[in-house]
Design an enzyme around this catalytic site. Sequence first.
Site, mmCIF file in Angstrom:
data_model
loop_
_atom_site.group_PDB
_atom_site.id
_atom_site.type_symbol
_atom_site.label_atom_id
_atom_site.label_comp_id
_atom_site.label_asym_id
_atom_site.label_seq_id
_atom_site.Cartn_x
_atom_site.Cartn_y
_atom_site.Cartn_z
ATOM 1 C CB CYS A 360 -0.920 -0.032 1.220
ATOM 2 S SG CYS A 360 -2.229 1.209 1.160
ATOM 3 C CD GLU A 361 4.134 3.269 1.490
ATOM 4 O OE1 GLU A 361 4.345 4.331 0.865
ATOM 5 O OE2 GLU A 361 3.909 3.215 2.713
#
Length: 445
Positions: A360-361
Amino acid sequence: MYLHGTSRINERGHLEIGGCDTVQLAKQFGTPLYVLDEQLIRERCRAYVRAFQQSGVDFQVAYASKALSTMAICRIVDEEGLSLDVVSDGELYTALKAGFPAGRIHFHGNNKTPEELKMALDAKIGCIVVDNSTELKLLRSMATKRSQQVDVLLRLTPGIEAHTHEYIQTGQEDSKFGFSLANGHALQAVETCQRSSYLRLLGFHCHIGSQIFDVRGYQVAMEKIGQFASKCYERYDFTTRVINVGGGFGIRYVEGDRPLSPDAYVSAIVDGLKASFSHQSELPAVWIEPGRSIVGEAGTTLYTVGTEKRIPGIRHYIAVDGGMTDNPRPALYQAKYDAMLANKGNQTNRQVVSVAGKCCESGDMLIWDCALPEVEIGDILAVGATGAYNYSMASNYNRIRKPAVVLVRDGKADVIVKRETLDDIIAHDVIPERLANDIALSRQE
């Protein structure tokens, strides 16, 4: 993707490494999966040894285990007759548990703890590379209290800026590593060693950077250390017995990388040694510390393609089941990699995609603009040259499990690191009793 070592495209059009079909490896062991070419690792070890044997100087080749430290790798390095560098109690423990001879272990690090130094002294390892005055005082005190003689090298910062990424330059003056030649700290360290009955100073160490494609930096480093060694000879009558010029030898990640052969690096280092140590009747032994150049190109990471996203006129993304958790180098260093579809090895590249990881980047991108055949969900993506600083820097960010590592040779695949399980992820979690009680009370209410 450039095919290193035993890699080839087999009769089924699949990528094969060490006689093993990578598509079958993905099915058998799951993805992401680190695959290591054992034959290539051994060939690289032998290439450095041969280069020095031809040079006629005394030497040690020490594998820098920070690149990839597992018990199986330690066994291979031992079998090939190399020494071993460690930089933590974890790497030292791994080596000792693997049965690696303690006398061929060198301990690096800019902040060795008293516990780590005690562990090294208890094991009677071959050499401690002292990084700063705080460590030097601590080690002298510990060795004196134990009446134990310790072989040491002093790590120097020669003031050289290698042509590499700024985060992996280590020889320049402004560095967290080593005693400075410019401000007199290095001379003070030599004097401290000379006054100690238990610190036996062998010589000096430096490391000018990583992923280096030319030899001039090593020669300049040798010149500077030679000048310093000459000064130590005149002032303290100290004869340098060992010069360690570190590692940093480059490998091929992508098209355009032009690494030199071990022969070229070693020849330049030895020539620099001979030119810089005319003040001594005998040349010092040369130690080097290749890590990336031994295991880097031997590694391939396999992923399964999961989703895709097309932004017309802008970009075509594909996402795989790994990412910055198993390879943080693109995010850390803007490192470049190349890839291929392991199950479509004989097909023509028809599109350009960008390979995204699953973290989640937004910055979790493995490769920007990679040419591949037509990609379909479920394809096996192989990313090359991932043997160094991939598994060793892997994390559990987003609580993602670390991949397995398999060693392949002559058609046989052996797991040398098991894939983490979900239970492994929470194995060290502890719920305080007060929180457990709170949960029980809330359920009763």
